[in-house]
Design a protein around this motif. Structure first.
Motif, PDB file in Angstrom:
ATOM      1  N   GLY A 179       0.777  -1.233   0.000  1.00 60.53           N
ATOM      2  CA  GLY A 179       0.000   0.000   0.000  1.00 60.53           C
ATOM      3  C   GLY A 179       0.804   1.275   0.000  1.00 60.53           C
ATOM      4  O   GLY A 179       0.232   2.370  -0.067  1.00 60.53           O
ATOM      5  N   GLU A 180       2.135   1.172   0.036  1.00 61.65           N
ATOM      6  CA  GLU A 180       2.993   2.363   0.042  1.00 61.65           C
ATOM      7  C   GLU A 180       3.714   2.473  -1.290  1.00 61.65           C
ATOM      8  O   GLU A 180       4.208   1.482  -1.833  1.00 61.65           O
ATOM      9  CB  GLU A 180       4.020   2.277   1.167  1.00 61.65           C
ATOM     10  N   THR A 181       3.768   3.675  -1.826  1.00 60.34           N
ATOM     11  CA  THR A 181       4.506   3.904  -3.064  1.00 60.34           C
ATOM     12  C   THR A 181       5.962   4.201  -2.741  1.00 60.34           C
ATOM     13  O   THR A 181       6.269   5.110  -1.966  1.00 60.34           O
ATOM     14  CB  THR A 181       3.912   5.068  -3.864  1.00 60.34           C
ATOM     15  N   ILE A 182       6.850   3.404  -3.326  1.00 62.23           N
ATOM     16  CA  ILE A 182       8.289   3.543  -3.127  1.00 62.23           C
ATOM     17  C   ILE A 182       8.906   4.073  -4.417  1.00 62.23           C
ATOM     18  O   ILE A 182       8.630   3.565  -5.510  1.00 62.23           O
ATOM     19  CB  ILE A 182       8.937   2.188  -2.781  1.00 62.23           C
ATOM     20  N   ALA A 183       9.733   5.086  -4.289  1.00 63.44           N
ATOM     21  CA  ALA A 183      10.465   5.604  -5.440  1.00 63.44           C
ATOM     22  C   ALA A 183      11.876   5.024  -5.431  1.00 63.44           C
ATOM     23  O   ALA A 183      12.473   4.824  -4.374  1.00 63.44           O
ATOM     24  CB  ALA A 183      10.527   7.130  -5.387  1.00 63.44           C
ATOM     25  N   PHE A 184      12.395   4.730  -6.626  1.00 58.64           N
ATOM     26  CA  PHE A 184      13.729   4.138  -6.694  1.00 58.64           C
ATOM     27  C   PHE A 184      14.490   4.658  -7.910  1.00 58.64           C
ATOM     28  O   PHE A 184      13.902   5.090  -8.900  1.00 58.64           O
ATOM     29  CB  PHE A 184      13.647   2.610  -6.751  1.00 58.64           C
ATOM     30  N   GLY A 185      15.802   4.602  -7.805  1.00 57.29           N
ATOM     31  CA  GLY A 185      16.654   4.940  -8.937  1.00 57.29           C
ATOM     32  C   GLY A 185      16.795   3.767  -9.893  1.00 57.29           C
ATOM     33  O   GLY A 185      16.679   3.907 -11.102  1.00 57.29           O
ATOM     34  N   HIS A 186      17.080   2.598  -9.330  1.00 62.96           N
ATOM     35  CA  HIS A 186      17.140   1.364 -10.099  1.00 62.96           C
ATOM     36  C   HIS A 186      16.414   0.265  -9.342  1.00 62.96           C
ATOM     37  O   HIS A 186      16.317   0.308  -8.114  1.00 62.96           O
ATOM     38  CB  HIS A 186      18.592   0.932 -10.338  1.00 62.96           C
ATOM     39  N   CYS A 187      15.948  -0.723 -10.082  1.00 62.95           N
ATOM     40  CA  CYS A 187      15.296  -1.889  -9.482  1.00 62.95           C
ATOM     41  C   CYS A 187      15.975  -3.151 -10.009  1.00 62.95           C
ATOM     42  O   CYS A 187      16.090  -3.332 -11.228  1.00 62.95           O
ATOM     43  CB  CYS A 187      13.806  -1.914  -9.822  1.00 62.95           C
ATOM     44  N   ILE A 188      16.429  -4.006  -9.102  1.00 59.97           N
ATOM     45  CA  ILE A 188      16.957  -5.314  -9.460  1.00 59.97           C
ATOM     46  C   ILE A 188      15.867  -6.339  -9.182  1.00 59.97           C
ATOM     47  O   ILE A 188      15.411  -6.477  -8.045  1.00 59.97           O
ATOM     48  CB  ILE A 188      18.235  -5.657  -8.674  1.00 59.97           C
ATOM     49  N   LEU A 189      15.452  -7.035 -10.228  1.00 56.20           N
ATOM     50  CA  LEU A 189      14.381  -8.015 -10.103  1.00 56.20           C
ATOM     51  C   LEU A 189      15.016  -9.387  -9.878  1.00 56.20           C
ATOM     52  O   LEU A 189      15.559 -10.002 -10.798  1.00 56.20           O
ATOM     53  CB  LEU A 189      13.518  -8.007 -11.361  1.00 56.20           C
ATOM     54  N   ALA A 190      14.962  -9.853  -8.614  1.00 53.82           N
ATOM     55  CA  ALA A 190      15.620 -11.097  -8.215  1.00 53.82           C
ATOM     56  C   ALA A 190      14.623 -12.012  -7.507  1.00 53.82           C
ATOM     57  O   ALA A 190      14.942 -12.621  -6.484  1.00 53.82           O
ATOM     58  CB  ALA A 190      16.803 -10.789  -7.304  1.00 53.82           C
ATOM     59  N   ALA A 191      13.429 -12.105  -8.060  1.00 58.10           N
ATOM     60  CA  ALA A 191      12.340 -12.835  -7.412  1.00 58.10           C
ATOM     61  C   ALA A 191      12.203 -14.263  -7.923  1.00 58.10           C
ATOM     62  O   ALA A 191      11.094 -14.807  -7.990  1.00 58.10           O
ATOM     63  CB  ALA A 191      11.032 -12.080  -7.603  1.00 58.10           C
ATOM     64  N   GLY A 192      13.318 -14.895  -8.307  1.00 55.23           N
ATOM     65  CA  GLY A 192      13.274 -16.276  -8.764  1.00 55.23           C
ATOM     66  C   GLY A 192      12.355 -16.458  -9.952  1.00 55.23           C
ATOM     67  O   GLY A 192      12.304 -15.608 -10.856  1.00 55.23           O
ATOM     68  N   HIS A 193      11.584 -17.557  -9.963  1.00 57.38           N
ATOM     69  CA  HIS A 193      10.693 -17.826 -11.102  1.00 57.38           C
ATOM     70  C   HIS A 193       9.578 -16.788 -11.206  1.00 57.38           C
ATOM     71  O   HIS A 193       9.002 -16.602 -12.294  1.00 57.38           O
ATOM     72  CB  HIS A 193      10.104 -19.236 -10.994  1.00 57.38           C
ATOM     73  N   GLN A 194       9.286 -16.082 -10.124  1.00 58.97           N
ATOM     74  CA  GLN A 194       8.251 -15.053 -10.181  1.00 58.97           C
ATOM     75  C   GLN A 194       8.729 -13.816 -10.947  1.00 58.97           C
ATOM     76  O   GLN A 194       7.917 -12.950 -11.290  1.00 58.97           O
ATOM     77  CB  GLN A 194       7.832 -14.673  -8.763  1.00 58.97           C
ATOM     78  N   SER A 195      10.020 -13.745 -11.223  1.00 55.95           N
ATOM     79  CA  SER A 195      10.538 -12.645 -12.038  1.00 55.95           C
ATOM     80  C   SER A 195      10.076 -12.753 -13.483  1.00 55.95           C
ATOM     81  O   SER A 195       9.893 -11.729 -14.168  1.00 55.95           O
ATOM     82  CB  SER A 195      12.080 -12.644 -12.020  1.00 55.95           C
ATOM     83  N   PHE A 196       9.894 -13.978 -13.971  1.00 57.26           N
ATOM     84  CA  PHE A 196       9.602 -14.158 -15.395  1.00 57.26           C
ATOM     85  C   PHE A 196       8.296 -13.498 -15.826  1.00 57.26           C
ATOM     86  O   PHE A 196       8.287 -12.750 -16.814  1.00 57.26           O
ATOM     87  CB  PHE A 196       9.607 -15.648 -15.753  1.00 57.26           C
ATOM     88  N   PRO A 197       7.168 -13.728 -15.136  1.00 57.88           N
ATOM     89  CA  PRO A 197       5.940 -13.037 -15.580  1.00 57.88           C
ATOM     90  C   PRO A 197       6.033 -11.521 -15.452  1.00 57.88           C
ATOM     91  O   PRO A 197       5.454 -10.787 -16.272  1.00 57.88           O
ATOM     92  CB  PRO A 197       4.847 -13.620 -14.673  1.00 57.88           C
ATOM     93  N   LEU A 198       6.757 -11.026 -14.438  1.00 58.05           N
ATOM     94  CA  LEU A 198       6.929  -9.581 -14.315  1.00 58.05           C
ATOM     95  C   LEU A 198       7.705  -9.028 -15.501  1.00 58.05           C
ATOM     96  O   LEU A 198       7.346  -7.997 -16.082  1.00 58.05           O
ATOM     97  CB  LEU A 198       7.661  -9.249 -13.007  1.00 58.05           C
ATOM     98  N   LEU A 199       8.771  -9.715 -15.888  1.00 61.25           N
ATOM     99  CA  LEU A 199       9.579  -9.272 -17.030  1.00 61.25           C
ATOM    100  C   LEU A 199       8.803  -9.401 -18.336  1.00 61.25           C
ATOM    101  O   LEU A 199       8.909  -8.539 -19.217  1.00 61.25           O
ATOM    102  CB  LEU A 199      10.872 -10.083 -17.104  1.00 61.25           C
ATOM    103  N   GLN A 200       8.019 -10.474 -18.463  1.00 56.50           N
ATOM    104  CA  GLN A 200       7.236 -10.667 -19.678  1.00 56.50           C
ATOM    105  C   GLN A 200       6.224  -9.541 -19.872  1.00 56.50           C
ATOM    106  O   GLN A 200       5.991  -9.083 -20.994  1.00 56.50           O
ATOM    107  CB  GLN A 200       6.520 -12.018 -19.629  1.00 56.50           C
ATOM    108  N   GLY A 201       5.616  -9.082 -18.772  1.00 59.48           N
ATOM    109  CA  GLY A 201       4.651  -7.997 -18.866  1.00 59.48           C
ATOM    110  C   GLY A 201       5.267  -6.678 -19.273  1.00 59.48           C
ATOM    111  O   GLY A 201       4.552  -5.756 -19.675  1.00 59.48           O
TER     112      GLY A 201
END
Length: 392
Positions: A209-231
């Protein structure tokens, strides 16, 4: 990391130079490297740190065959050698043990032609398995050089004993990494903090529920990274990766924890501290329940009992199953997304994650900071390479 990459937060909004999504072995190593570089970082995991595939039992750190040498094999070799010092440094800082030892590996050779191939690999190892003054070997033996560990009859044509292979206790290493990060000055940890929305172009994510601002994001969520990257990737004709189920077991027996790992026809038997042996693992592309164990694990256990005399009557103290991330081109998937500069992939380790994660994570951190790590990733590891395969 360039400050210009960090978006200005609105009132009441948290902002970090780096957001790491996923608290498994990859994400935790990335956070360690971020802390060492003084990068203000948030690590989030939808569950508990290290509870997914990183919380398994096996911990085998196996080298590639030393023949047909390539940049990928050299990268893995360098990573396996350097991991020893990396873990020793963290153990010294935390006072905890990761259960690491360079135990070596024994491979039975059941057919005569395999002995001839192994002799060739021995010569290849003499050429390639060198790190400064250190040498590692692929010995070809007539019989096992450790009595009472593996049945001599398992290797009718001899045995290989490689001295490069090692092992680690997966949960112990996770505990060491977490302990280091809990006392870190630049890294904040968020457990049970799933990502509801990720916008890499704006540099924002919604977490609990909180919006986080970032400079870079490293997506290291195992197999759950794939659908996020595909989208976030246009033009794909195939998935970027998939989960592969693995099953393993832990047995209690009176064994020396320094014994070499046994590898036999897809089966690993790994000696650990406390009189334990880990057995695994299956590789299941199709499954009904990702966390249940079944007859496939029973087969592995019974095979281990046949070839390892001390495990004949060993009690099974734990059965485990989990999902490992396998990228479409099998190799790890690392690097800056070609369409979203703030987004960096760090996933797809499948069976090699624990041996390579420290180096892959360092490469991801260097990518985020546009700095030189002093080593190059194999081209096949790049996310752009995987995207190209999935777009065909």
């Amino acid at each position: 990391m360039e400050k210009a990459d960090s978006p200005a937060p609105v009132s009441g909004q948290s902002s970090y130079e780096l957001l790491i999504v996923g608290g498994g072995i990859m994400g935790l190593w990335a956070a360690v490297h971020a802390e060492r570089r003084g990068i203000r970082t948030l690590v989030t995991d939808a569950g508990r740190l290290g509870e997914g595939a990183s919380g398994g039992l096996l911990g085998a750190l196996m080298p590639h065959m030393p023949d047909r040498w390539s940049e990928k094999k050299q990268f893995q070799f360098d990573a396996l050698v350097s991991l020893e010092a990396e873990i020793a440094a963290l153990e010294a800082e935390t006072g905890l043990s990761a259960g690491y030892t360079r135990s070596g590996r024994v491979i039975p050779l059941p057919k005569p032609h395999l002995n001839k191939i192994a002799l060739g690999h021995s010569r290849d190892a003499e050429r390639h398995w060198r790190a400064g003054d250190r040498r590692f070997y692929w010995h070809v033996l007539d019989r096992p050089d450790v009595d009472g560990w593996i049945e001599a009859s398992a290797g009718e044509s001899g045995f290989v004993h490689d001295t490069l292979a090692a092992r680690v206790a997966p949960r112990s290493l996770i505990a060491v990494l977490v302990a280091f990060l809990r006392r870190a000055g630049h890294v904040r940890i968020g457990e049970h903090a799933g990502i509801a929305d990720l916008d890499p172009d704006r540099g924002t994510a919604e977490i609990n529920g909180e919006t986080i601002a970032f400079g870079h994001c490293i997506l290291a969520a195992g197999h759950q990274s794939f659908p996020l990257l595909q989208g976030l990737t246009a033009g794909l004709k195939q998935p970027l990766g998939q989960p592969v189920k693995g099953q393993a077991a832990l047995l209690k027996a009176d064994i020396d924890p320094a014994l070499p790992t046994i590898f036999f026809d897809g089966l690993y038997v790994v000696a650990h501290e406390g009189g334990h042996a880990a057995i695994g693992s299956t590789s299941e592309n199709r499954f009904d329940d990702p966390i249940s164990t079944d007859a496939q694990l029973d087969v592995l256990i019974e095979t281990a009992r046949v070839i390892v005399p001390t495990l004949r009557d060993a009690r099974v103290v734990e059965r485990w199953a989990g999902l490992r991330p396998k990228a479409i081109d099998r190799d790890p998937m690392i690097g800056r997304h070609p369409d979203h500069r703030r987004l960096i992939a760090l996933t797809g380790g499948f069976k090699v994650s624990f041996g390579l994660a420290h180096r892959l994570a360092e490469a991801a951190i260097c990518t985020a900071g546009d700095t030189d790590c002093g080593f190059l990733l194999p081209e096949s590891f790049a996310i752009s390479s995987h995207i190209a395969v999935a777009s065909r």
